[in-house]
Design an enzyme around this catalytic site. Sequence first.
Site, mmCIF file in Angstrom:
data_model
loop_
_atom_site.group_PDB
_atom_site.id
_atom_site.type_symbol
_atom_site.label_atom_id
_atom_site.label_comp_id
_atom_site.label_asym_id
_atom_site.label_seq_id
_atom_site.Cartn_x
_atom_site.Cartn_y
_atom_site.Cartn_z
ATOM 1 N N TYR A 43 0.754 -1.285 -0.001
ATOM 2 C CA TYR A 43 0.093 -0.031 0.027
ATOM 3 C C TYR A 43 0.716 1.310 0.087
ATOM 4 C CZ TYR A 43 -4.509 -2.003 0.852
ATOM 5 O OH TYR A 43 -5.984 -2.551 0.894
ATOM 6 N N LYS A 51 2.942 -15.216 3.090
ATOM 7 C CA LYS A 51 3.122 -15.947 1.618
ATOM 8 C C LYS A 51 4.653 -16.473 1.555
ATOM 9 C CE LYS A 51 2.042 -17.557 -2.304
ATOM 10 N NZ LYS A 51 1.217 -18.936 -2.370
ATOM 11 N N ASP A 94 -2.864 -18.199 0.749
ATOM 12 C CA ASP A 94 -3.812 -19.139 -0.462
ATOM 13 C C ASP A 94 -4.447 -20.181 0.421
ATOM 14 O OD1 ASP A 94 -1.484 -20.402 0.037
ATOM 15 O OD2 ASP A 94 -1.115 -21.000 -2.107
ATOM 16 N N ASP A 117 -6.883 -6.878 3.979
ATOM 17 C CA ASP A 117 -7.836 -6.358 3.158
ATOM 18 C C ASP A 117 -8.782 -7.170 2.706
ATOM 19 O OD1 ASP A 117 -9.178 -4.124 2.130
ATOM 20 O OD2 ASP A 117 -8.033 -4.720 0.170
ATOM 21 N N ASP A 173 -12.838 -9.086 4.078
ATOM 22 C CA ASP A 173 -13.955 -8.882 3.056
ATOM 23 C C ASP A 173 -14.608 -10.244 2.816
ATOM 24 O OD1 ASP A 173 -13.681 -6.339 2.587
ATOM 25 O OD2 ASP A 173 -14.190 -6.543 0.373
HETATM 26 C C1 IPM Z 1 -10.578 -1.114 3.538
HETATM 27 C C2 IPM Z 1 -10.878 -0.547 2.092
HETATM 28 C C3 IPM Z 1 -9.605 0.350 1.869
HETATM 29 C C4 IPM Z 1 -8.250 -0.538 1.969
HETATM 30 C C5 IPM Z 1 -9.790 1.149 0.547
HETATM 31 C C6 IPM Z 1 -10.955 1.968 0.503
HETATM 32 C C7 IPM Z 1 -8.431 2.094 0.348
HETATM 33 O O1 IPM Z 1 -11.158 -1.668 1.200
HETATM 34 O O2 IPM Z 1 -10.678 -0.516 4.493
HETATM 35 O O3 IPM Z 1 -10.586 -2.318 3.707
HETATM 36 O O4 IPM Z 1 -8.027 -0.970 0.946
HETATM 37 O O5 IPM Z 1 -7.760 -0.550 3.211
HETATM 38 MG MG MG Z 2 -11.280 -3.448 1.969
#
Ligand code: IPM
Ligand code: MG
Length: 346
Positions: free
Chosen positions: A135, A185, A217, A241, A245
């Site tokens: 990042y 990884k 993975d 990240d 999700d």
């Molecule tokens: C999160 C989001 C952010 C990230 C984006 C909006 C930059 O996806 O907080 O998970 O990648 O960290």
């Molecule tokens: Mg995110």
Amino acid sequence: MIALLPGDGIGPEVVAEARRVLETVCGDALAFEEGAVGYSAYEAGGHPLPDATLDLARRADAILFGAVGDPRGDALPRGQRPEQAILGLRKHLGLFANLRPARLYPELADASALRPEVARRIDLVIVRELNGDVYFGEKGMRTTAAGRREGYDIMSYDEDQVAAIARVGFETARARGRRLCSIDKANVLETSQLWRDVVIEVAAGYPDVQLSHMLVDNAAMQLVRDPGQFDVIVTGNLFGDILSDQASMCAGSIGMLPSASLDASQKGLYEPIHGSAPDIAGQGKANPLATILSAAMLLRYSLGLSDEADRIERAVATALSHGARTPDIGGTTTTSAMGEAVLAAL
Ligand code: IPM
Ligand code: MG
């Protein structure tokens, strides 16, 4: 004072509900100040993270953040895109430790993408590093010797960054089930080899916590095969990240997962893990629970108000058990009606 940074898309709708909940639980004890972030801030003043907002965030005891992102921002130079607001706040305020708890409310077992008997076992915390990794490394576009376009993003971690997040991982595990799984990884990446070496060094100070390692993975696979095997996960910025999700859908909906981003002194920014969802913005379809649960984390971690935080979390469970369901979890309850349901339970 709590800084409210609603941002773009559904951000303002969900932050408004969380504010009502905070006001109900804490009465006049809390003061709020609002600031602009994201595409809306860019439109108004030319930058997604205006100096006034950064200053407000620095002065605040804690920050409640909605979401940033707008399709109109995608064409802008990277430094002016809405996402820079959240990345800038994390970096400028030293918010390096991101806690993303994922557990399944029993009422939502049917909303999970997993079979209920598998989903029911999820109760984990992802501890994600936020200030390093690919990042924040050097990045850019260049031309190869053959005249072809090439994009690059450098991935790196130094040992102090890894040690700092590893300690948060071990402390978090110590306060829960005492099992920490570090995800990397290391079979391919040097960054991950250092990560694994340093996590093992830090483990010497936590003999009471059981440490394991998993390749990312395999972790993605294990998270859907048997999420109940995890207690606390510690991982880098990019893997965290993605896996958070994924964990959210295992736990029912991305509209349910809160997060805390903390600095070394527990000052924090609190935000739902979901984004700005421009496709449903302004329609009353957004689930405000991730933001309401983030507000509960704010009270617990930054203000030391754990009883009030518990009350909010119980009220969310009650609202769900009474049948309140926004569309993401299989119902037709509107954003504000979901807020009302939580207020009623309080
Ligand atoms: C999160 C989001 C952010 C990230 C984006 C909006 C930059 O996806 O907080 O998970 O990648 O960290
Ligand atoms: Mg995110």
